[in-house]
Motif scaffolding. Structure first.
Motif, short mmCIF file in Angstrom:
data_model
loop_
_atom_site.label_atom_id
_atom_site.label_comp_id
_atom_site.label_asym_id
_atom_site.label_seq_id
_atom_site.Cartn_x
_atom_site.Cartn_y
_atom_site.Cartn_z
N ALA A 24 40.13 60.22 59.76
CA ALA A 24 41.54 60.15 59.36
C ALA A 24 41.75 59.02 58.35
O ALA A 24 42.50 59.17 57.37
N GLU A 25 41.07 57.89 58.54
CA GLU A 25 41.18 56.78 57.61
C GLU A 25 40.60 57.15 56.25
O GLU A 25 41.16 56.83 55.20
N GLN A 29 42.76 57.09 52.82
CA GLN A 29 42.42 56.15 51.75
C GLN A 29 41.95 56.86 50.49
O GLN A 29 42.27 56.45 49.38
N GLU A 30 41.16 57.90 50.66
CA GLU A 30 40.59 58.59 49.50
C GLU A 30 41.51 59.70 48.99
O GLU A 30 41.24 60.28 47.94
N GLN A 31 42.55 60.00 49.76
CA GLN A 31 43.45 61.10 49.42
C GLN A 31 42.65 62.37 49.16
O GLN A 31 42.88 63.10 48.19
N ALA A 41 35.79 69.06 61.90
CA ALA A 41 34.96 68.70 63.05
C ALA A 41 34.10 69.87 63.49
O ALA A 41 32.90 69.71 63.78
N GLU A 42 34.68 71.06 63.52
CA GLU A 42 33.92 72.24 63.93
C GLU A 42 32.84 72.59 62.91
O GLU A 42 31.73 72.98 63.27
N VAL A 98 29.64 62.76 52.02
CA VAL A 98 30.75 61.92 52.44
C VAL A 98 30.19 60.63 53.01
O VAL A 98 29.26 60.66 53.82
N VAL A 99 30.72 59.50 52.58
CA VAL A 99 30.34 58.21 53.17
C VAL A 99 31.61 57.37 53.27
O VAL A 99 32.41 57.33 52.33
N HIS A 100 31.79 56.75 54.42
CA HIS A 100 33.01 55.96 54.61
C HIS A 100 32.71 54.76 55.50
O HIS A 100 32.00 54.88 56.51
N VAL A 101 33.24 53.62 55.10
CA VAL A 101 33.15 52.39 55.89
C VAL A 101 34.57 51.92 56.18
O VAL A 101 35.41 51.87 55.27
N SER A 102 34.83 51.59 57.43
CA SER A 102 36.15 51.10 57.81
C SER A 102 36.54 49.91 56.93
O SER A 102 35.71 49.05 56.62
#
Length: 204
Positions: A24-25, A29-31, A41-42, A98-102
């Motif tokens: 969700a973040e 953030q990336e819109q 998720a599925e 996809v890569v994401h860091v809080s």
């Protein structure tokens, strides 16, 4: 006291829901747009299970989600896909799609730890390259990957199939995906021919 270490591990299909807050973040953030009706998720769960099936059959994995944790809590993740680079290459590639860091854990080595895991996955599947998807507008992210030797690639262009059919003059009234299994091979061939035959120009 020292900073807690970053631990990166593969995520099992049953654990996908634990990434919901980070996902969700990322979207916020990336819109990043998500197509309507798509359950991310599925989709991820299905890809992990398909990759597990490949391994159980004695083949290499095809997909992996890795999660970075600090003190047992998820602080980042990466989605890694194994792709065929086409006829002109003898090796595949691992795409970090996809890569994401809080936001609260950036510049703490989390991105580097995830990238290290991607390199390890590439070695595991004998891939020749690691490719990352980064929008040109994200300068900080582009600089991060540039430090590790990632260079720009040839530009890929894409077009929605409906728009492409219209531009090509191919009849858009029927959808090639609407070819049902009840048709015989001959019927399916005839329908494809109708779908892909350019319409004759209408003279005024």
């Amino acid at each position: 006291m020292g900073r807690s270490p970053v631990v990166v591990r593969p995520l099992a299909a049953a654990e996908i829901d634990s990434l919901a807050p980070l996902w969700a973040e990322f979207l916020d953030q990336e819109q990043a747009p998500v197509p309507g009706g798509v359950d991310i998720a599925e989709r991820v769960r299905e890809r992990i299970l398909a990759s597990d099936g490949s391994v159980h059959a004695g083949r290499r994995p095809t997909y992996r989600v890795v999660v970075a944790e600090v003190d047992g809590g998820p602080v980042g993740f990466a989605s890694l896909s194994v792709v065929d680079r086409g006829l002109l290459s003898s090796t595949g590639a691992v795409v970090v799609d996809v890569v994401h860091v809080s936001s609260s854990y950036r510049k703490h080595g989390v991105g580097t730890a995830l990238l290290r895991e991607a390199a390890g996955f590439a070695d595991e599947v004998a891939a020749g390259d690691v490719v990352v998807n980064v929008p040109p507008s994200q300068r900080d992210v582009n600089r991060f990957f540039a430090r590790y030797g990632f260079a720009p690639m040839v530009v890929r262009r894409s077009a929605p199939i409906g728009q492409l059919r219209r531009r090509l003059g191919v009849d858009p009234r029927l959808d090639p995906r609407d070819i049902t299994v009840d048709l015989t091979p001959v019927q399916r061939s005839l329908r494809r021919r109708v779908l892909l035959t350019p319409r004759r120009a209408v003279r005024p």
